[in-house]
Write a protein that holds these residues in place. Structure first.
Motif, PDB file in Angstrom:
ATOM      1  N   SER A  16      52.848  -1.878 -49.421  1.00  0.00           N
ATOM      2  CA  SER A  16      51.503  -2.856 -49.562  1.00  0.00           C
ATOM      3  C   SER A  16      51.255  -0.627 -49.137  1.00  0.00           C
ATOM      4  O   SER A  16      52.019   0.222 -49.163  1.00  0.00           O
ATOM      5  CB  SER A  16      52.078  -3.257 -48.433  1.00  0.00           C
ATOM      6  N   ASP A  17      49.825  -1.329 -49.891  1.00  0.00           N
ATOM      7  CA  ASP A  17      49.096  -0.153 -50.036  1.00  0.00           C
ATOM      8  C   ASP A  17      48.806   0.566 -48.209  1.00  0.00           C
ATOM      9  O   ASP A  17      49.269   1.648 -48.072  1.00  0.00           O
ATOM     10  CB  ASP A  17      47.580  -0.276 -50.114  1.00  0.00           C
ATOM     11  N   ASP A  19      50.448   1.013 -46.327  1.00  0.00           N
ATOM     12  CA  ASP A  19      52.052   1.009 -45.671  1.00  0.00           C
ATOM     13  C   ASP A  19      51.754   2.855 -46.461  1.00  0.00           C
ATOM     14  O   ASP A  19      52.199   3.657 -46.318  1.00  0.00           O
ATOM     15  CB  ASP A  19      53.527  -0.022 -45.858  1.00  0.00           C
TER      16      ASP A  19
END
Length: 106
Positions: A16-17, A19
């Protein structure tokens, strides 16, 4: 398979962004403490997930079209902080540094 051993398949990141941001923050912290091996491992981890990191432009891009900015010095390692939360140079907070200076009369 290409000459470099890569299959040529496009890897789509499962990160994800958030992460990506966490890994980039860890990488920046490693770079600030001059732990370039750790920084390189984190960059390689991102590359394996189909993300490229451009330190000169402070940007990252994903093979699925996502992109974002990298805060180059947003993370300061705790071991280099001075007392009372001051920065490396022992100066005041950023807010105080950006406040207008009082005029000095001569």
């Amino acid at each position: 398979q290409g000459p470099d051993g890569a299959s040529g398949a496009i890897v789509v990141s499962q990160l994800s962004d958030d992460d990506v941001g966490k890994i980039l923050a860890q990488r920046q912290a490693a770079r600030l403490r001059h732990d370039y091996k750790a920084a390189d491992r984190l960059r390689d981890q991102l590359n394996q997930q189909g993300l490229s990191v451009d330190d000169k432009r402070n940007r990252w891009e994903s093979s699925d079209g996502r992109c974002g900015t990298i805060e180059p010095f947003a993370v300061e390692p705790a071991s280099r902080r001075g007392s009372k939360g001051r920065g490396v140079d022992g100066g005041a907070s950023e807010e105080a540094a950006s406040a207008p200076a009082a005029a000095v009369s001569s």
